[in-house]
Design a protein around this motif. Structure first.
Motif, PDB file in Angstrom:
ATOM      1  N   PHE A  97       0.849  -1.192   0.000  1.00 20.30           N
ATOM      2  CA  PHE A  97       0.000   0.000   0.000  1.00 20.30           C
ATOM      3  C   PHE A  97       0.882   1.239   0.000  1.00 20.30           C
ATOM      4  CE2 PHE A  97      -2.518  -3.409   1.679  1.00 20.30           C
ATOM      5  CZ  PHE A  97      -3.779  -3.203   1.129  1.00 20.30           C
ATOM      6  N   SER A  98       0.353   2.342  -0.509  1.00 16.00           N
ATOM      7  CA  SER A  98       1.105   3.604  -0.530  1.00 16.00           C
ATOM      8  C   SER A  98       0.954   4.355   0.783  1.00 16.00           C
ATOM      9  CB  SER A  98       0.625   4.482  -1.697  1.00 16.00           C
ATOM     10  OG  SER A  98      -0.748   4.780  -1.540  1.00 16.00           O
ATOM     11  N   TYR A  99       0.208   3.803   1.712  1.00 15.33           N
ATOM     12  CA  TYR A  99      -0.048   4.447   3.000  1.00 15.33           C
ATOM     13  C   TYR A  99      -0.028   3.394   4.107  1.00 15.33           C
ATOM     14  CZ  TYR A  99      -4.557   2.356   1.990  1.00 15.33           C
ATOM     15  OH  TYR A  99      -5.539   1.453   1.678  1.00 15.33           O
ATOM     16  N   THR A 100       0.166   3.841   5.316  1.00 18.93           N
ATOM     17  CA  THR A 100       0.128   2.967   6.486  1.00 18.93           C
ATOM     18  C   THR A 100      -1.156   3.260   7.254  1.00 18.93           C
ATOM     19  OG1 THR A 100       2.527   2.944   6.613  1.00 18.93           O
ATOM     20  CG2 THR A 100       1.341   2.317   8.601  1.00 18.93           C
ATOM     21  N   ALA A 101      -1.942   2.227   7.494  1.00 19.38           N
ATOM     22  CA  ALA A 101      -3.217   2.361   8.197  1.00 19.38           C
ATOM     23  C   ALA A 101      -3.662   0.963   8.628  1.00 19.38           C
ATOM     24  CB  ALA A 101      -4.258   2.982   7.275  1.00 19.38           C
ATOM     25  N   PRO A 102      -4.656   0.878   9.512  1.00 22.56           N
ATOM     26  CA  PRO A 102      -5.218  -0.450   9.779  1.00 22.56           C
ATOM     27  C   PRO A 102      -5.713  -1.042   8.454  1.00 22.56           C
ATOM     28  CG  PRO A 102      -6.004   1.131  11.390  1.00 22.56           C
ATOM     29  CD  PRO A 102      -5.285   1.918  10.329  1.00 22.56           C
ATOM     30  N   GLN A 103      -5.385  -2.288   8.200  1.00 24.45           N
ATOM     31  CA  GLN A 103      -5.796  -2.962   6.969  1.00 24.45           C
ATOM     32  C   GLN A 103      -6.770  -4.078   7.336  1.00 24.45           C
ATOM     33  OE1 GLN A 103      -4.894  -1.633   4.173  1.00 24.45           O
ATOM     34  NE2 GLN A 103      -3.095  -0.460   4.772  1.00 24.45           N
ATOM     35  N   ALA A 104      -7.653  -4.408   6.426  1.00 23.84           N
ATOM     36  CA  ALA A 104      -8.595  -5.499   6.645  1.00 23.84           C
ATOM     37  C   ALA A 104      -8.775  -6.261   5.334  1.00 23.84           C
ATOM     38  CB  ALA A 104      -9.928  -4.956   7.139  1.00 23.84           C
ATOM     39  N   PHE A 105      -8.742  -7.571   5.434  1.00 22.69           N
ATOM     40  CA  PHE A 105      -8.882  -8.425   4.260  1.00 22.69           C
ATOM     41  C   PHE A 105     -10.076  -9.344   4.460  1.00 22.69           C
ATOM     42  CE2 PHE A 105      -5.082  -6.600   3.099  1.00 22.69           C
ATOM     43  CZ  PHE A 105      -4.527  -7.147   1.954  1.00 22.69           C
ATOM     44  N   TRP A 106     -10.623  -9.806   3.346  1.00 25.23           N
ATOM     45  CA  TRP A 106     -11.670 -10.803   3.383  1.00 25.23           C
ATOM     46  C   TRP A 106     -11.344 -11.871   2.365  1.00 25.23           C
ATOM     47  CZ3 TRP A 106     -16.892  -8.994   0.885  1.00 25.23           C
ATOM     48  CH2 TRP A 106     -16.665  -8.476  -0.380  1.00 25.23           C
TER      49      TRP A 106
END
Length: 149
Positions: free
Chosen positions: A65-74
């Motif tokens: 990702f081009s940013y850092t943040a909480p990520q969520a996958f399904w």
């Protein structure tokens, strides 16, 4: 060019493109090297490993990702169980979702990171436990990620 020279020419040009020192994309985690596919733009991140029926034990997909943040996958349309590992900007392991099953219901469950992440690694289910991956492990990336969008 003689007809029998064409296959030899093609073979030799292939050898030049695979010159010593060139590496195919890979990641190294906890001393284990995995050949990697990089998902660096929105369409490739959205598609991920959907519709695949197998994932070799030495293969993975790295989402960048081009940013850092909480990520969520399904796991919508993902047919194989996975380990989902989340890494911060320094490529340190900050969160893991292990043995995530394929989605068989709608809506599919969401598997979030416990901390902000910039890199997400998908491996065959059971791999993280098998190699002893743990929080703080560093992910080493080999090869050119290319532009991240």
């Amino acid at each position: 060019m003689k007809r029998w020279l064409a296959p030899i020419f093609l073979l030799l040009t292939g050898c030049v493109s695979a010159a010593p020192g060139s590496k195919s994309p890979a990641v190294v985690l906890h001393g284990q090297r995995f050949s990697a596919e990089f998902a660096t733009d929105e369409p490739s991140r959205e598609h991920g490993l959907m519709m695949r029926t197998t994932l070799a034990p030495d293969h993975c997909m790295l989402f960048v990702f081009s940013y850092t943040a909480p990520q969520a996958f399904w796991m919508k349309n993902t047919l194989i169980p996975l380990d989902i590992l989340y890494f911060d900007t320094d490529r340190r392991l900050v969160s893991m979702q292990l043995d995530v099953p394929p989605c068989k219901a709608d809506p599919c469950p969401i598997y979030p990171s416990d901390a902000p992440a910039r890199y997400v690694l998908e491996l065959s289910a059971g791999t993280a436990r098998r190699i002893g991956a743990k929080a703080g492990d560093e992910l080493r990336i080999e090869g050119d990620i290319g532009p991240v969008r």
